[in-house]
Design a protein around this motif. Structure first.
Motif, PDB file in Angstrom:
ATOM      1  N   GLY A 146       0.820  -1.218   0.000  1.00 40.10           N
ATOM      2  CA  GLY A 146       0.000   0.000   0.000  1.00 40.10           C
ATOM      3  C   GLY A 146       0.846   1.257   0.000  1.00 40.10           C
ATOM      4  N   ARG A 147       0.173   2.378  -0.213  1.00 44.78           N
ATOM      5  CA  ARG A 147       0.903   3.652  -0.286  1.00 44.78           C
ATOM      6  C   ARG A 147       0.641   4.553   0.914  1.00 44.78           C
ATOM      7  NH1 ARG A 147      -0.007   7.752  -4.622  1.00 44.78           N
ATOM      8  NH2 ARG A 147       1.542   9.040  -3.619  1.00 44.78           N
ATOM      9  N   HIS A 148      -0.645   4.524   1.374  1.00 40.75           N
ATOM     10  CA  HIS A 148      -1.040   5.493   2.397  1.00 40.75           C
ATOM     11  C   HIS A 148      -1.237   4.837   3.756  1.00 40.75           C
ATOM     12  CE1 HIS A 148      -1.740   8.618  -0.589  1.00 40.75           C
ATOM     13  NE2 HIS A 148      -2.273   7.670  -1.336  1.00 40.75           N
ATOM     14  N   HIS A 219     -14.584  -5.224   0.793  1.00 36.50           N
ATOM     15  CA  HIS A 219     -14.116  -6.607   1.022  1.00 36.50           C
ATOM     16  C   HIS A 219     -13.575  -6.748   2.445  1.00 36.50           C
ATOM     17  CE1 HIS A 219     -14.553  -7.294  -3.247  1.00 36.50           C
ATOM     18  NE2 HIS A 219     -13.893  -6.165  -3.449  1.00 36.50           N
ATOM     19  N   GLY A 220     -13.994  -5.865   3.310  1.00 42.31           N
ATOM     20  CA  GLY A 220     -13.605  -5.990   4.720  1.00 42.31           C
ATOM     21  C   GLY A 220     -12.262  -5.372   5.063  1.00 42.31           C
ATOM     22  N   HIS A 221     -11.635  -4.681   4.104  1.00 41.88           N
ATOM     23  CA  HIS A 221     -10.336  -4.049   4.370  1.00 41.88           C
ATOM     24  C   HIS A 221     -10.497  -2.535   4.399  1.00 41.88           C
ATOM     25  CE1 HIS A 221      -6.068  -3.106   4.171  1.00 41.88           C
ATOM     26  NE2 HIS A 221      -5.848  -4.377   4.494  1.00 41.88           N
ATOM     27  N   VAL A 222      -9.739  -1.875   5.236  1.00 45.73           N
ATOM     28  CA  VAL A 222      -9.842  -0.412   5.322  1.00 45.73           C
ATOM     29  C   VAL A 222      -9.404   0.250   4.014  1.00 45.73           C
ATOM     30  CG1 VAL A 222      -7.524  -0.013   6.290  1.00 45.73           C
ATOM     31  CG2 VAL A 222      -9.392   1.548   6.880  1.00 45.73           C
ATOM     32  N   ARG A 223     -10.070   1.353   3.669  1.00 45.35           N
ATOM     33  CA  ARG A 223      -9.711   2.082   2.460  1.00 45.35           C
ATOM     34  C   ARG A 223      -9.433   3.563   2.769  1.00 45.35           C
ATOM     35  NH1 ARG A 223     -13.842   1.639  -2.315  1.00 45.35           N
ATOM     36  NH2 ARG A 223     -15.227   2.599  -0.810  1.00 45.35           N
ATOM     37  N   ALA A 224     -10.134   4.062   3.788  1.00 43.77           N
ATOM     38  CA  ALA A 224      -9.951   5.483   4.117  1.00 43.77           C
ATOM     39  C   ALA A 224     -10.343   5.740   5.560  1.00 43.77           C
ATOM     40  CB  ALA A 224     -10.804   6.345   3.189  1.00 43.77           C
ATOM     41  N   ASP A 229     -13.148  16.810  11.285  1.00 46.69           N
ATOM     42  CA  ASP A 229     -13.471  18.022  10.517  1.00 46.69           C
ATOM     43  C   ASP A 229     -14.107  17.678   9.152  1.00 46.69           C
ATOM     44  OD1 ASP A 229     -11.412  17.160   8.933  1.00 46.69           O
ATOM     45  OD2 ASP A 229     -10.029  18.794   9.429  1.00 46.69           O
ATOM     46  N   GLY A 230     -14.397  16.406   8.948  1.00 47.37           N
ATOM     47  CA  GLY A 230     -15.099  16.007   7.727  1.00 47.37           C
ATOM     48  C   GLY A 230     -14.176  15.544   6.622  1.00 47.37           C
ATOM     49  N   ARG A 231     -12.852  15.656   6.860  1.00 48.58           N
ATOM     50  CA  ARG A 231     -11.931  15.255   5.806  1.00 48.58           C
ATOM     51  C   ARG A 231     -11.848  13.734   5.663  1.00 48.58           C
ATOM     52  NH1 ARG A 231      -6.275  17.996   6.401  1.00 48.58           N
ATOM     53  NH2 ARG A 231      -7.076  18.681   8.411  1.00 48.58           N
ATOM     54  N   ARG A 232     -11.581  13.288   4.452  1.00 52.20           N
ATOM     55  CA  ARG A 232     -11.392  11.854   4.180  1.00 52.20           C
ATOM     56  C   ARG A 232      -9.951  11.654   3.750  1.00 52.20           C
ATOM     57  NH1 ARG A 232     -11.135   8.673  -0.303  1.00 52.20           N
ATOM     58  NH2 ARG A 232     -12.080   6.605  -0.183  1.00 52.20           N
ATOM     59  N   LEU A 233      -9.255  10.761   4.460  1.00 56.85           N
ATOM     60  CA  LEU A 233      -7.850  10.503   4.127  1.00 56.85           C
ATOM     61  C   LEU A 233      -7.716   9.075   3.616  1.00 56.85           C
ATOM     62  CD1 LEU A 233      -6.405  11.837   7.518  1.00 56.85           C
ATOM     63  CD2 LEU A 233      -6.558  13.131   5.373  1.00 56.85           C
ATOM     64  N   PRO A 234      -7.124   8.866   2.446  1.00 56.67           N
ATOM     65  CA  PRO A 234      -6.935   7.494   1.966  1.00 56.67           C
ATOM     66  C   PRO A 234      -6.019   6.724   2.915  1.00 56.67           C
ATOM     67  CG  PRO A 234      -5.732   9.063   0.587  1.00 56.67           C
ATOM     68  CD  PRO A 234      -6.524   9.875   1.561  1.00 56.67           C
ATOM     69  N   ALA A 235      -6.330   5.453   3.138  1.00 51.08           N
ATOM     70  CA  ALA A 235      -5.510   4.664   4.073  1.00 51.08           C
ATOM     71  C   ALA A 235      -5.492   3.202   3.657  1.00 51.08           C
ATOM     72  CB  ALA A 235      -6.066   4.786   5.487  1.00 51.08           C
ATOM     73  N   ASP A 236      -4.292   2.681   3.372  1.00 56.79           N
ATOM     74  CA  ASP A 236      -4.150   1.244   3.124  1.00 56.79           C
ATOM     75  C   ASP A 236      -3.919   0.512   4.440  1.00 56.79           C
ATOM     76  OD1 ASP A 236      -4.215   1.408   0.206  1.00 56.79           O
ATOM     77  OD2 ASP A 236      -2.381   2.582   0.487  1.00 56.79           O
TER      78      ASP A 236
END
Ligand SMILES: Cc1cc2nc3c(=O)[nH]c(=O)nc-3n(C[C@H](O)[C@H](O)[C@H](O)COP(=O)(O)OP(=O)(O)OC[C@H]3O[C@@H](n4cnc5c(N)ncnc54)[C@H](O)[C@@H]3O)c2cc1C
Length: 412
Positions: A146-148, A219-224, A229-236
């Protein structure tokens, strides 16, 4: 406890292992010692997980003793098995696989686990703490695919996890509840120096925020990660390093007195006279633990007690903190904010990122925060523990032992 009796240590972590090493040096140690731990490998240096994650050390460097050593010492070692029940009356434990083991004396060294916030999505795969070998392995794997990464918590553990993942090539965002990094150890100036250094390295630090929820990929894995404050951060992957919870449930179910930890007296004895607890699972005078320094002192007391040596009880003493992020030197102990009775001595060289602040009361050091040049940290700590009057070398104090010592000696 009589020397022929059977001692059972539950938990083969840093406290349990240190106790074992101390007992084995002793002539009057219990004749039979068994250790049972739910991790699959013998005790290892948990502190070095941070350096291992950062790729700065090898797995071998974490090894304390291999399984062969336990056998050579005549210690029965049971790994990969969890104690699920204790019957204090019958002096017996039962493991998850149904094995029953009797004991004459029991030591609980079950440590603690990461505190996981109760937010939607916390159960998703890829969301984890940073506590053991499996966690470090999972994070290393995540960095390969993953990247993030998002790390929750701006304390020691969160910073070490974030730096480790960053060094493994991930783009890391660190969420911090308050304004200040390491707010239990640093004042505003030192925290700002640290923040600037980490930002320069590429760490994205978001202060004054909390995790709101975690988003799955279907698929049961985290994505973000969604923050307040309402922000969405990508997360692997997401690492939660926002505090620890002592593992007390086993002791509680057995009827031992518990609060946040398993309550012990100054000789690490629980409310059952045949059971002891030490390390991060215990609580003494309302205090629980998260660093090894006080735990090593508990080990000395308990080892002596179990070997019939006369020994003074455990007493609380201050601990010093260091951050294990390579290239960042930081050393702190004592109170963070001065009170009305403190004299504050400060040296700050912003250009070189060097900062020292001492808190003195009646010429005695009560607290220090050193950022940049930490060479004198241990000396300040020693002076503080000794409660030494440093009035004669006050002028030279900020420049450390080299300048201050001769003045002290002259005055003596
Ligand atoms: C990444 C990281 C970095 C750290 N860095 C530092 C540092 O720089 N300086 C510092 O002072 N401290 C540091 N610490 C904290 C330090 O590692 C702990 O204070 C120390 O490990 C506590 O020892 P313990 O034996 O109480 O708990 P642990 O070492 O966690 O051992 C407890 C063991 O008991 C096992 N167990 C639990 N329940 C059961 C059961 N029912 N049956 C069988 N086994 C069980 C657990 O799996 C574990 O193996 C760090 C911790 C981590 C995770």
């Amino acid at each position: 406890m009589q020397p022929h009796e059977h001692l059972l240590i539950v938990g083969n972590g840093m406290a349990g292992h240190r106790l074992l090493e101390a007992l084995l040096k002793h002539e009057h140690r219990p004749r039979r010692i068994s250790v049972i731990g739910d991790e699959r490998t013998p005790a290892y240096n948990r502190i070095l997980l941070s350096s291992w994650l950062a790729g700065e050390t090898t797995r071998d460097a974490l090894t304390l003793r291999d399984a062969g050593w336990y056998a050579e010492q005549g210690v029965e070692l049971i790994l990969g098995e969890r104690v699920s029940e204790i019957d204090c009356g019958r002096q017996r434990v039962t493991t998850g696989s149904g094995r029953e083991i009797g004991y004459d004396r029991l030591v609980l060294a079950t440590g603690s686990r990461p505190a996981m916030p109760d937010v939607p999505g916390i159960e998703l795969a890829g969301v984890q703490g940073f506590r053991d070998l499996d966690d470090a392995r999972a994070l290393t794997r995540a960095s390969q695919t993953g990247r993030h990464a998002v790390v929750v918590g701006g304390g020691l553990l969160g910073l070490e996890a974030a730096e480790g993942l960053r060094k493994r090539g991930m783009q890391v965002t660190l969420l911090q509840r308050g304004e200040r990094l390491m707010n239990r150890q640093l004042d505003a100036t030192a925290a700002e120096l640290l923040r600037r250094e980490l930002r320069c390295r590429g760490l994205d630090i978001v202060p004054n925020t909390r995790l709101a929820s975690l988003e799955g990929d279907g698929h049961g894995h985290v994505r973000a990660v969604h923050i307040e404050d309402g922000r969405r951060l990508p997360a692997d992957c997401v690492v939660v390093a926002a505090g620890i919870v002592p593992n007390v449930e086993l002791g509680r179910r057995a009827g031992l007195e518990t609060a946040r930890g398993i309550v012990v007296d100054a000789w690490l004895t629980t409310s059952d006279p045949m059971s002891h607890a030490l390390g991060e699972c215990c609580e003494f005078e309302g205090q629980t633990y998260g660093l090894v320094e006080p735990i090593w002192r508990q080990v000395e007391v308990l080892a002596a007690r179990l070997c019939h040596d006369r020994v003074d009880g455990y007493v609380e003493a201050p601990s010093a903190t260091k951050l294990k992020v390579s290239g960042v030197l930081l050393y702190a102990f004592g109170p963070i904010e001065p009170d009305a009775g403190h004299e504050v001595l400060t040296y700050h060289d912003p250009q070189h990122g060097d900062y020292r602040r001492l808190l003195l009361r009646d010429n005695r050091i009560e607290g220090a925060i050193l950022y940049g040049d930490t060479a004198f940290g241990p000396w300040y700590f020693e002076q503080s523990l000794a409660g030494r009057d440093l009035g004669t070398c006050r002028q030279a104090l900020l420049f450390g032992a080299g300048d201050a010592k001769p003045l002290l000696e002259e005055a003596a």
